[in-house]
Design a protein around this motif. Structure first.
Motif, mmCIF file in Angstrom:
data_model
loop_
_atom_site.group_PDB
_atom_site.id
_atom_site.type_symbol
_atom_site.label_atom_id
_atom_site.label_comp_id
_atom_site.label_asym_id
_atom_site.label_seq_id
_atom_site.Cartn_x
_atom_site.Cartn_y
_atom_site.Cartn_z
ATOM 1 N N UNK A 188 0.843 -1.190 0.000
ATOM 2 C CA UNK A 188 0.000 0.000 0.000
ATOM 3 C C UNK A 188 0.882 1.244 0.000
ATOM 4 N N UNK A 189 0.329 2.375 0.431
ATOM 5 C CA UNK A 189 1.129 3.598 0.588
ATOM 6 C C UNK A 189 0.815 4.163 1.969
ATOM 7 N N UNK A 190 1.616 3.776 2.946
ATOM 8 C CA UNK A 190 1.314 4.150 4.330
ATOM 9 C C UNK A 190 1.384 5.665 4.546
ATOM 10 N N UNK A 191 2.205 6.354 3.725
ATOM 11 C CA UNK A 191 2.334 7.810 3.871
ATOM 12 C C UNK A 191 0.987 8.513 3.734
ATOM 13 N N UNK A 192 0.088 7.908 2.943
ATOM 14 C CA UNK A 192 -1.240 8.511 2.741
ATOM 15 C C UNK A 192 -2.323 7.719 3.439
ATOM 16 N N UNK A 193 -1.926 6.781 4.311
ATOM 17 C CA UNK A 193 -2.905 5.914 4.964
ATOM 18 C C UNK A 193 -3.674 5.062 3.953
ATOM 19 N N UNK A 194 -2.993 4.700 2.869
ATOM 20 C CA UNK A 194 -3.569 3.730 1.944
ATOM 21 C C UNK A 194 -2.985 2.379 2.354
ATOM 22 N N UNK A 195 -3.819 1.510 2.934
ATOM 23 C CA UNK A 195 -3.347 0.221 3.420
ATOM 24 C C UNK A 195 -3.064 -0.756 2.288
ATOM 25 N N UNK A 196 -2.729 -1.998 2.679
ATOM 26 C CA UNK A 196 -2.436 -3.038 1.697
ATOM 27 C C UNK A 196 -3.594 -3.174 0.708
ATOM 28 N N UNK A 197 -3.249 -3.257 -0.559
ATOM 29 C CA UNK A 197 -4.202 -3.501 -1.647
ATOM 30 C C UNK A 197 -5.299 -2.429 -1.738
ATOM 31 N N UNK A 198 -4.974 -1.232 -1.308
ATOM 32 C CA UNK A 198 -5.955 -0.137 -1.363
ATOM 33 C C UNK A 198 -6.411 0.086 -2.804
ATOM 34 N N UNK A 199 -7.734 0.132 -3.025
ATOM 35 C CA UNK A 199 -8.205 0.324 -4.401
ATOM 36 C C UNK A 199 -8.070 1.780 -4.842
ATOM 37 N N UNK A 200 -6.870 2.104 -5.263
ATOM 38 C CA UNK A 200 -6.595 3.471 -5.724
ATOM 39 C C UNK A 200 -5.373 3.472 -6.613
ATOM 40 N N UNK A 201 -5.175 4.579 -7.300
ATOM 41 C CA UNK A 201 -4.035 4.699 -8.206
ATOM 42 C C UNK A 201 -4.357 5.720 -9.274
ATOM 43 N N UNK A 202 -3.731 5.561 -10.439
ATOM 44 C CA UNK A 202 -3.952 6.515 -11.530
ATOM 45 C C UNK A 202 -5.296 6.212 -12.182
ATOM 46 N N UNK A 203 -6.209 7.156 -12.107
ATOM 47 C CA UNK A 203 -7.579 6.915 -12.571
ATOM 48 C C UNK A 203 -7.889 7.531 -13.934
ATOM 49 N N UNK A 204 -7.041 8.434 -14.382
ATOM 50 C CA UNK A 204 -7.202 9.009 -15.721
ATOM 51 C C UNK A 204 -5.986 9.876 -16.023
ATOM 52 N N UNK A 205 -5.798 10.216 -17.307
ATOM 53 C CA UNK A 205 -4.659 11.046 -17.697
ATOM 54 C C UNK A 205 -5.075 12.112 -18.698
ATOM 55 N N UNK A 206 -4.284 13.205 -18.726
ATOM 56 C CA UNK A 206 -4.546 14.294 -19.660
ATOM 57 C C UNK A 206 -3.207 14.866 -20.136
ATOM 58 N N UNK A 207 -3.195 15.426 -21.328
ATOM 59 C CA UNK A 207 -1.982 16.062 -21.828
ATOM 60 C C UNK A 207 -2.345 17.153 -22.833
ATOM 61 N N UNK A 208 -1.425 18.110 -22.990
ATOM 62 C CA UNK A 208 -1.598 19.176 -23.992
ATOM 63 C C UNK A 208 -0.232 19.789 -24.280
ATOM 64 N N UNK A 209 -0.122 20.474 -25.423
ATOM 65 C CA UNK A 209 1.075 21.267 -25.685
ATOM 66 C C UNK A 209 0.646 22.697 -26.007
ATOM 67 N N UNK A 210 1.622 23.548 -26.278
ATOM 68 C CA UNK A 210 1.299 24.966 -26.494
ATOM 69 C C UNK A 210 0.325 25.170 -27.649
ATOM 70 N N UNK A 211 0.541 24.430 -28.743
ATOM 71 C CA UNK A 211 -0.337 24.592 -29.907
ATOM 72 C C UNK A 211 -1.767 24.167 -29.555
#
Ligand SMILES: [Zn+2]
Length: 515
Positions: free
Chosen positions: A433-456
């Motif tokens: 898990x991630x104890x620093x955030x109090x996410x215990x073992x096998x906590x159902x969390x993580x990267x849920x979506x992504x976005x990107x852009x450039x100047x143009x």
């Protein structure tokens, strides 16, 4: 009552007739009860008919409301795109009305998480919203929040009022920043161990680092899957005042809140939170309001910094990654409460994965964070960003950014495989898990979506976004809950988080059928 009347009328009769009458009364009573049952059944059916008629009439009359003239929405790639336009109250009304279904779905899920983690009831959050947050919000955003409650009610008859909506807007700052501060202040015995969240992996690059020497910005949002699977709105906001905004966001919330957005004056904005941040200023202004105001009114890195610092309450403390496409300059605003630091360059890269780096911020605002523990998710991802960005110096563009957001290299173990240390996080795979955030073992969390852009893209008010894990893997709720009954409390709310395609959106986009 009818039995009493019969009994009184029967009083002069003989005993035999009285007994017969008593039997008849019992039979009649049973028949009446049966009839009454039938009646209530009919009444219920009639009431349901009436309810749906009222709901239809309400929706029909509201849909001809002039405030809804300019708004529309459509779904694509799993995202709900919504166009909001007008003065603050109108934008709010449109938001509440158009996203009523999504708000009514998200509200109980968020509420359950807030109440459970803090061991405080909903009345507490409403009181905080009413007494501490509301008075510090600029009138135009008060009007927008009020509008959300009104639009929601017009669409569904929802009983949620403006303080419920304000409490929902504060879901990233009150439970994990204010409540721990309050528990400490009140020396509350047995208080839950609340930690500021670790949301996101992100970078912004410019100059010799990128393929076209202009800005590239990218971000994936780390949250519980419970919240994250609902973080699927693309807001196209055309406000009466300030700049036009294109951002991702959460139903019912006025800021992007995860955060990723661009505005029509060239600002490109994202952030990652500061792990193990401690502190709160009860006299400060809510973060969700400052973040929205900054995206709407900042035309430069300086403007953005000034708005975020004005009334800084320490809530949802972030490392803001900024770009100004007009100048090609990028910046990192590490916004602690006691300390902050702004770095800026026209030739460089800033990455974020939930770690602070300014010595003063580290010392004063994150006293427990260990920047040298390379086993931790924030530090392992910091190392991976350095590797990836250095390897790709001069080649970085939006398509490479998409690949980076999906990266599965664990820099600490030096192996490939999604876990809590990879840029595309899958914490449910990790017994650590991630104890620093109090996410215990096998906590159902993580990267849920992504976005990107450039100047143009920013110039054309465009961004590209993928719902679900940026790598394309699906999270399936049913087998997860079967394997991890400790998360059974999420069962009423937790759904599959299936990855959609990378999908481009732009301001003023119309649904396909309306083109
Ligand atoms: Zn992944």
């Amino acid at each position: 009552m009818p039995y009493a009347i019969y009994a009184k009328e029967l009083l002069p009769m003989s005993d035999g007739i009285r007994r017969l009458a008593a039997v008849l009364i019992l039979i009649a009573g049973a028949a009446l009860l049966w009839l009454a049952g039938q009646h209530s059944h009919d009444a219920e059916a009639a009431r349901n008919d009436l309810d749906s008629t009222v709901a239809y009439a309400r929706e029909h009359s509201a849909s001809s409301d002039p405030r809804l003239k300019a708004t529309y929405s459509f779904e694509r790639g799993g995202w709900v795109y919504v166009h909001l336009e007008g003065d603050p109250a109108t934008i709010g009304f449109q938001h509440g009305y158009m996203l009523a279904k999504e708000i009514e779905d998200a509200f109980p899920a968020v509420q359950a998480g807030m109440v459970r983690s803090t061991q405080r009831d909903w009345a507490f959050f409403r009181q905080v919203a009413r007494e501490m947050l509301w008075p510090k919000i600029d009138p135009e955003y008060q009007q927008e929040l009020q509008g959300i409650a009104e639009g929601l009610s017009a669409r569904t008859g929802s009983q949620l009022d403006v303080y419920d909506i304000v409490a929902l807007n504060s879901f990233e700052e009150v439970p994990d920043y204010y409540v721990p501060w309050l528990n400490k202040k009140e020396k509350l015995a047995g208080a839950p161990n609340l930690k500021s969240p670790g949301n996101c992996s992100a970078f912004v690059a410019t100059g010799s680092w990128t393929k076209d020497h202009q800005i590239v910005i990218a971000h994936n949002n780390w949250t519980s899957y419970l919240n994250g699977e609902r973080w699927r709105i693309i807001f196209d906001i055309q406000p009466a005042h300030g700049y036009r905004i294109l951002m991702d966001g959460f139903p019912g919330v006025i800021a992007s809140d995860d955060d990723f957005g661009i505005n029509s004056d060239g600002l490109m904005v994202t952030e990652t939170t500061i792990t193990q941040f401690e502190g709160w200023d009860p006299n400060g202004k809510p973060e969700f309001f400052r973040a929205r105001k900054a995206l709407q009114y900042a035309g430069s890195i300086d403007d953005y910094t000034r708005i975020m610092l004005d009334g800084n309450n320490g809530g949802y403390a972030n490392d803001w990654l900024l770009g100004d496409r007009k100048t090609g300059e990028i910046a990192q605003l590490e916004l602690g409460l006691k300390a902050y630091k702004l770095w800026r360059t026209k030739d460089g890269v800033f990455a974020g994965s939930n770690w602070a780096r300014d010595p003063k911020v580290l010392k004063e605002d994150t006293p427990q964070f260990d920047p040298n523990d390379m086993t931790s998710s924030p530090n392992a991802r910091r190392v991976r960003w350095e590797q990836l960005l250095n390897e790709n110096k001069g080649k970085i563009d939006v398509s490479l950014a998409q690949q980076m957001l999906a990266d599965h290299v664990d820099s600490f173990e030096n192996k490939t495989g999604a876990d809590e240390r990879t840029l595309c996080g899958h914490v449910e795979t990790s017994a650590r898990g991630v104890s620093l955030w109090e996410w215990g073992a096998f906590y159902p969390g993580g990267a849920v979506q992504g976005k990107a852009a450039d100047s143009a893209m920013a110039k054309g008010m465009r961004l590209i976004a993928r719902l679900g894990h940026p790598c394309g893997d699906d999270f399936l709720a049913k087998p997860f809950l079967a394997a991890h009954p400790e998360f059974a409390w999420q069962e009423p709310f937790l759904r599959d988080l299936k990855a959609g395609p990378w999908t481009e959106f732009h301001s003023g986009e119309m649904p396909a059928a309306a083109k």
